[in-house]
Write an enzyme that holds these catalytic residues in place. Structure first.
Site, PDB file in Angstrom:
ATOM      1  N   ASP A 292       0.675  15.666   1.094  1.00 50.00           N
ATOM      2  CA  ASP A 292      -0.333  14.599   1.052  1.00 50.00           C
ATOM      3  C   ASP A 292       0.278  13.280   0.604  1.00 50.00           C
ATOM      4  O   ASP A 292       1.277  13.255  -0.114  1.00 50.00           O
ATOM      5  CB  ASP A 292      -1.462  14.982   0.077  1.00 50.00           C
ATOM      6  CG  ASP A 292      -0.945  15.238  -1.321  1.00 50.00           C
ATOM      7  OD1 ASP A 292       0.077  15.950  -1.449  1.00 50.00           O
ATOM      8  OD2 ASP A 292      -1.522  14.726  -2.292  1.00 50.00           O
ATOM      9  N   GLU A 293      -0.360  12.203   1.023  1.00 45.08           N
ATOM     10  CA  GLU A 293      -0.110  10.857   0.473  1.00 45.08           C
ATOM     11  C   GLU A 293       1.371  10.507   0.398  1.00 45.08           C
ATOM     12  O   GLU A 293       1.803   9.898  -0.570  1.00 45.08           O
ATOM     13  CB  GLU A 293      -0.703  10.753  -0.945  1.00 45.08           C
ATOM     14  CG  GLU A 293      -2.188  10.960  -0.997  1.00 45.08           C
ATOM     15  CD  GLU A 293      -2.716  10.966  -2.433  1.00 45.08           C
ATOM     16  OE1 GLU A 293      -3.793  10.415  -2.645  1.00 45.08           O
ATOM     17  OE2 GLU A 293      -2.070  11.545  -3.325  1.00 45.08           O
ATOM     18  N   SER A 294       2.122  10.859   1.438  1.00 39.89           N
ATOM     19  CA  SER A 294       3.560  10.542   1.413  1.00 39.89           C
ATOM     20  C   SER A 294       3.755   9.113   1.917  1.00 39.89           C
ATOM     21  O   SER A 294       4.390   8.868   2.943  1.00 39.89           O
ATOM     22  CB  SER A 294       4.328  11.551   2.265  1.00 39.89           C
ATOM     23  OG  SER A 294       4.239  12.828   1.684  1.00 39.89           O
TER      24      SER A 294
END
Ligand code: TNX
Length: 490
Positions: A292-294
């Site tokens: 997530d949220e990279s």
């Protein structure tokens, strides 16, 4: 008449006209594990220490769907049969919710219940990275989840603020990467023995542990231990929270700034080591690698990393699991389970990514953030919790959503289940966990377990049934907030 205080609502219930069964002196016989759980529950609720005897019969019998049970209460006795040990355990939990005071006596109303879950995967997630939570706290949360027939404990074991599982292959992760938490709170980690104890305890309550090491982002703590594996923090993605410094423990709450080095083979040796060891420690089928949220990882680099990490996990004989962003990657390992964390009414590409995961043979766990994120404030004035997912999440909003309606075009059989995450930026203690998780965890449990079309599957019935559980929760030591949405029984 008020509905019986059963959450999640059972699939079928018939209330007979018979007199209730008095509990005092009722003896228990049958399956020893179930008997022990029932004795503990009845003692906590009533103070009664039930003897051996033939009044309450507990048995596993063949037949019926997985995790199903039948509970029959008449004026003369109680019989619970489970299709398996989990089903019998759930019948015991239902019986615990039925016990009520009648003047000076404790009684159980005469009913016949036939019950089975809607979804096979009914999860809670605890983030032990932003604040570390010790084994005793995790056990207490397992008990809470199991009492509501939830059967998965997802542990978010690593993030920018800390790495929380000791690994023999990579001891520096915990030696250097676990010493603090958000706002400089004490850090901590699980030894391998601690982790095994959690897995065993969860199994004894019929929960499977899904461990997560979050990658390639959320990895600042990896860089404390192995600086050569980490990119420099990408600070221009940070919109709030303090700025990270390479090589220094991060105690803020910003997300998206860290990344593993995707083009370096040493990174994949690391991924093989950590998931290889995790695989040996974990009996369950799923290993979660985050994804997530990279925001600090270029999309083509993210794709390369996700393809390789998912393949490494699949090669270990486990099913990879990832947040829905991994669905953007065409070479994601087939069969990878995707976890959707967009909104109930999607606003972005998340449904597209989630459908792509299903098209590659993976099933989907739904965690719509504006309904089921237990770390959202329950009311605007709550001292704990966040608000990014459409502001405060009321109990009614936590209840009023239907899994099959969230992602258009996703076949219902692609839905493996539902999970309620509790991120812990603001959550340091078991009391904090209770204050945010309850009573909304009960809404998650009902959505995961109960048939969508049941007669009691209404907000009015639900809030009344939750209110009826207040006395049981109090006797179990759960410090739930008395939300005004619920007519609490005193
Ligand atoms: C988003 S949801 C995150 C977490 C935060 C959480 C806070 C998801 C996959 N990532 O890093 O802790 O919001 O609610």
């Amino acid at each position: 008449m008020l509905p019986l205080p059963l959450v999640p609502s059972p699939a079928h219930i018939e209330v007979s006209g018979d007199a209730p069964l008095p509990l005092t002196g009722a003896g228990i016989t049958g399956d020893p594990d179930a008997a022990a759980h029932l004795r503990t529950l009845i003692a906590a609720r009533t103070g009664l220490d039930l003897p051996e005897g033939d009044d309450i019969v507990l048995a596993v019998t063949d037949g019926g769907p997985a995790e199903s049970y039948r509970l029959e209460v008449s004026a003369t006795g109680i019989r619970i049969t489970g299709a398996d040990a989990a089903g019998l355990f759930y019948g015991v939990q239902t019986l615990g919710q039925l016990v009520r005071r009648d003047g000076e006596r404790w009684v159980v109303p005469s009913v016949r219940i036939d019950d089975a879950p809607r979804f096979a995967y009914r999860g809670v997630m605890l983030d032990v990275a932003r604040h570390f939570h010790d084994v005793a706290t995790v056990r207490a949360y397992v008990d809470r989840a199991a009492s509501l027939k939830l059967n998965v404990l997802h542990l978010h074991l690593s993030d920018d603020q800390g790495w929380r599982l000791e690994l023999r292959s990579r001891p520096a992760l915990t030696a250097r990467g676990s010493t603090t938490a958000v706002d400089g709170a004490p850090g901590g980690f699980y030894t391998q023995g601690d982790y095994r104890a959690i897995v065993d305890y969860a199994a004894s309550r019929h929960l499977t542990v899904v461990p997560e090491f979050d990658m390639p982002g959320h990895t600042h703590a990896v860089g404390l231990a192995y600086p050569d594996l980490a990119e420099a923090p990408v600070t221009d993605v940070i919109t709030e929270g303090s700025t990270p410094v390479a090589g220094e423990a991060y105690t803020g709450t910003a997300v998206g700034f860290s990344s593993l080095r995707v083009h370096d083979e040493a990174t994949y040796a690391f991924v093989r080591d950590v998931f290889g060891e995790l695989s040996e420690l974990t009996p369950g089928p799923w290993l979660h690698f985050g994804g997530d949220e990279s925001l600090g990882t270029a999309p083509e680099d993210f794709a390369l990393f996700v393809a390789r990490a998912s393949a490494i996990i699949a090669d270990l004989g486990k099913t990879p699991m990832a947040w829905h962003e991994a669905g953007a990657v065409a070479r994601l390992a087939p069969g990878t389970v995707g976890q959707y964390w967009g909104f109930v009414t999607p606003t972005d590409a998340a449904p597209h990514h989630t459908r792509a995961i299903a098209e590659r043979g993976g099933r989907v766990v739904l965690s719509p953030a504006d309904a089921i994120y237990l770390d959202m404030k329950p009311t605007a004035d709550s001292p704990l919790g966040l608000t990014w997912a459409n502001g405060a999440t009321s109990l009614e909003r936590a209840y009023a959503w239907e899994p099959s309606a969230v992602i258009a075009g996703l076949p219902e059989d692609a839905i493996l289940g539902v999970e309620a995450p509790l991120w812990t930026e603001t959550v340091a203690t078991l009391a904090d966990i209770d204050a945010l998780a309850f009573p909304r965890i009960a809404a998650a449990a009902e959505i995961a377990w109960s048939p969508a079309d049941g007669t009691e599957r209404t907000w009015e019935s639900f809030r009344t049934r939750v209110g009826g559980l207040g006395p049981l929760w109090t006797t179990l030591g759960i410090r739930f907030p008395a939300l005004e949405e619920v007519p609490w029984t005193t």
